[in-house]
Write a protein that holds these residues in place. Structure first.
Motif, mmCIF file in Angstrom:
data_model
loop_
_atom_site.group_PDB
_atom_site.id
_atom_site.type_symbol
_atom_site.label_atom_id
_atom_site.label_comp_id
_atom_site.label_asym_id
_atom_site.label_seq_id
_atom_site.Cartn_x
_atom_site.Cartn_y
_atom_site.Cartn_z
ATOM 1 N N UNK A 115 45.667 50.814 -28.253
ATOM 2 C CA UNK A 115 47.095 50.651 -28.545
ATOM 3 C C UNK A 115 47.799 52.007 -28.496
ATOM 4 N N UNK A 116 49.068 51.993 -28.172
ATOM 5 C CA UNK A 116 49.817 53.243 -27.989
ATOM 6 C C UNK A 116 49.679 54.213 -29.163
ATOM 7 N N UNK A 117 49.749 53.761 -30.446
ATOM 8 C CA UNK A 117 49.643 54.726 -31.547
ATOM 9 C C UNK A 117 48.290 55.437 -31.627
ATOM 10 N N UNK A 118 47.270 54.891 -30.965
ATOM 11 C CA UNK A 118 45.950 55.514 -30.994
ATOM 12 C C UNK A 118 45.729 56.475 -29.834
ATOM 13 N N UNK A 119 46.635 56.449 -28.887
ATOM 14 C CA UNK A 119 46.477 57.297 -27.714
ATOM 15 C C UNK A 119 46.930 58.730 -28.006
ATOM 16 N N UNK A 120 46.468 59.645 -27.180
ATOM 17 C CA UNK A 120 46.906 61.028 -27.315
ATOM 18 C C UNK A 120 45.989 61.857 -28.178
ATOM 19 N N UNK A 121 46.344 63.140 -28.313
ATOM 20 C CA UNK A 121 45.526 64.095 -29.059
ATOM 21 C C UNK A 121 45.683 63.865 -30.568
ATOM 22 N N UNK A 122 44.671 64.283 -31.344
ATOM 23 C CA UNK A 122 43.405 64.831 -30.854
ATOM 24 C C UNK A 122 42.459 63.741 -30.380
ATOM 25 N N UNK A 182 35.954 50.933 -28.172
ATOM 26 C CA UNK A 182 35.774 49.573 -28.675
ATOM 27 C C UNK A 182 35.798 49.539 -30.194
ATOM 28 N N UNK A 183 35.182 50.532 -30.843
ATOM 29 C CA UNK A 183 35.156 50.581 -32.307
ATOM 30 C C UNK A 183 36.546 50.903 -32.852
ATOM 31 N N UNK A 184 37.267 51.812 -32.202
ATOM 32 C CA UNK A 184 38.642 52.083 -32.625
ATOM 33 C C UNK A 184 39.474 50.808 -32.578
ATOM 34 N N UNK A 185 39.302 50.030 -31.524
ATOM 35 C CA UNK A 185 40.055 48.782 -31.414
ATOM 36 C C UNK A 185 39.688 47.805 -32.522
ATOM 37 N N UNK A 238 53.512 50.302 -35.452
ATOM 38 C CA UNK A 238 54.289 50.453 -34.217
ATOM 39 C C UNK A 238 55.200 51.680 -34.292
ATOM 40 N N UNK A 239 55.664 51.984 -35.508
ATOM 41 C CA UNK A 239 56.479 53.179 -35.742
ATOM 42 C C UNK A 239 55.880 53.917 -36.945
ATOM 43 N N UNK A 240 54.720 54.519 -36.748
ATOM 44 C CA UNK A 240 53.971 55.049 -37.899
ATOM 45 C C UNK A 240 54.655 56.188 -38.620
ATOM 46 N N UNK A 241 54.696 56.067 -39.963
ATOM 47 C CA UNK A 241 55.149 57.156 -40.806
ATOM 48 C C UNK A 241 53.943 57.945 -41.284
ATOM 49 N N UNK A 242 54.128 58.694 -42.372
ATOM 50 C CA UNK A 242 53.061 59.566 -42.861
ATOM 51 C C UNK A 242 51.791 58.794 -43.199
ATOM 52 N N UNK A 243 51.924 57.684 -43.937
ATOM 53 C CA UNK A 243 50.753 56.926 -44.360
ATOM 54 C C UNK A 243 50.039 56.302 -43.167
ATOM 55 N N UNK A 296 46.249 57.057 -41.816
ATOM 56 C CA UNK A 296 45.283 55.971 -41.642
ATOM 57 C C UNK A 296 44.664 56.033 -40.244
ATOM 58 N N UNK A 297 45.492 56.219 -39.245
ATOM 59 C CA UNK A 297 45.002 56.273 -37.866
ATOM 60 C C UNK A 297 44.066 57.460 -37.667
ATOM 61 N N UNK A 298 44.509 58.639 -38.103
ATOM 62 C CA UNK A 298 43.721 59.850 -37.869
ATOM 63 C C UNK A 298 42.399 59.825 -38.624
ATOM 64 N N UNK A 299 42.451 59.415 -39.893
ATOM 65 C CA UNK A 299 41.259 59.504 -40.739
ATOM 66 C C UNK A 299 40.331 58.308 -40.600
#
Length: 412
Positions: free
Chosen positions: A31-38, A45-48, A205-210, A214-217
């Motif tokens: 999904x778009x919010x998971x794409x990109x660096x780092x 598959x596990x991320x999904x 879809x429009x991620x804020x700080x939390x 969640x995505x990064x960690x």
């Protein structure tokens, strides 16, 4: 547990059949919010799978399959098991919700229940497993973990590892001295009154700080969940405004790690799980691989239905489990008392416990329907492990009505 991956795969295939078919070569796309660096070392598959774990079509199985989705750290049981006497009774009571009356048995399906246990004065009177779960199944606590973390803070205070709840957090975690947590006391963090700028909103879809944390960690494992506290800002004066935020509990977990000189899992095993007389190992999900990740102390603990019931009964018994002191009676009273004025409908908040309006009852409550409900007035403990769909905003209100009725129920 060995059969879970197959069951989980079947559920996910069934869910995917309900969704529009993706392009032939896009099955592994993130999904778009998971794409990109780092970049992440976690397989796509596990991320999904982690991304969709809250989905109402599959969460019944996801919430008891966390050890297939995440790196985990065990909380081993040891010593004698606390035997819970059992006299099974039919749930022959009703509850009222939205102007209608329902039989207790109807509640199970109406409220997306995976497992339910009711105890009266230390005796199990109802124990129900559904959806291919059983007494060996370990369920995700989500934010019920916060109440476990509260007990660990109480244990560290009793040991003198924490000098005072009114110490500023940077006394123990100097890494926080330059951000929004500077000058915030441990007491204020326990009460969710830190004042830091962290809105508990998960609009992915429009991620804020939390959501970004969640995505990064937790999805990509490229950051430690608690590290967001290092540079966080401040929006309120510490102690003035209650604002529920998991980052506060993550800081408490980091505090436990620092003052104990060991891992949160090891401290949980020594100061809660072993003296509790747990019958099965628990585990935490981690926000990174071994040697790097930390336990997700704000929402990542997993255990069996009965062991969650033991936790509730220990609190009901004033911090004692089967005659063995786990945490002080003073801590139980302090942590389950509202820190501020209670809302007449929703209740209040103590030290990582929700207080119920109009009486002494309190609850550990987790995302999408996880409950350890304790009512000292009727000597009742109810554990409900659920799979609420994210979009259903009324099922928690119906659950509150059921819990109140279960508390007043006198089994015959």
């Amino acid at each position: 547990m060995k059969k879970q991956p197959t069951i989980l795969l079947s559920a996910l295939l069934a869910a995917s059949a309900l969704a529009p078919a993706p392009a032939a070569l896009a099955q592994q796309a993130l999904p778009a919010p998971l794409q990109g660096a780092p970049a992440s070392d976690v397989p796509v598959a596990v991320q999904n799978l982690r991304w969709m774990m809250l989905d109402g079509r599959v969460n019944s199985l996801m919430f008891r399959s966390m050890d297939t989705l995440f790196t985990t750290r065990s909380v081993p049981r040891s010593g004698a098991v606390w035997h819970l006497p059992k006299t099974e009774k039919a749930m022959d009571f009703t509850y009222s919700f939205a102007g209608k009356t329902y039989k207790a048995e109807e509640f199970l399906e109406r409220s997306y229940t995976n497992a339910l246990l009711v105890m009266k004065d230390g005796r199990i009177v109802s124990e129900i497993y559904r959806n291919a779960s059983d007494e060996r199944t370990r369920f995700m606590a989500w934010s019920m973990t916060k109440s476990i973390t509260s007990v660990l803070v109480g244990a560290a205070l009793a040991e003198g590892r924490i000098r005072s709840l009114d110490d500023p957090i940077e006394r123990y975690l100097p890494e926080l001295k330059d951000g929004g947590y500077a000058g915030v006391t441990i007491r204020q963090i326990l009460q969710m009154r830190s004042g830091v700028d962290y809105e508990e909103r998960y609009d992915f879809d429009k991620p804020g700080t939390a959501a970004r944390n969640h995505i990064a960690a937790l999805v990509k494992n490229v950051a430690r969940f608690a590290d967001a506290a290092r540079t966080i800002g401040r929006v309120h004066k510490p102690g003035e405004v209650f604002q529920y935020k998991t980052i506060d509990t993550a800081v408490l977990g980091w505090l436990i790690e620092r003052v104990s000189g060991t891992t949160v899992a090891a401290y949980t095993a020594q100061h809660l799980w072993e003296p509790l007389g747990a019958e099965a190992d628990g585990f935490y999900i981690m926000d990174g691989p071994p040697g790097v990740g930390r336990e997700f102390s704000g929402a990542g603990f997993n255990a069996t239905l009965r062991d969650f019931a033991r936790f509730g009964q220990m609190m009901l018994d004033g911090g004692v489990a089967n005659g063995r002191r786990v945490v002080s009676e003073d801590w139980v009273k302090l942590s389950t008392a509202p820190a501020g004025a209670e809302d007449g409908k929703r209740g209040g908040y103590g030290f990582q416990w929700w207080t119920m309006p109009g009486g002494p009852a309190y609850s550990a409550i987790g995302l999408q329907g996880q409950y350890v409900f304790v009512d000292p007035s009727t000597r009742t403990v109810v554990v409900k492990l659920s799979y609420f769909p994210p979009e259903d905003q009324t099922v928690s209100e119906e659950t509150a009505a059921f819990l109140a009725a279960a508390s007043q129920w006198t089994p015959r």
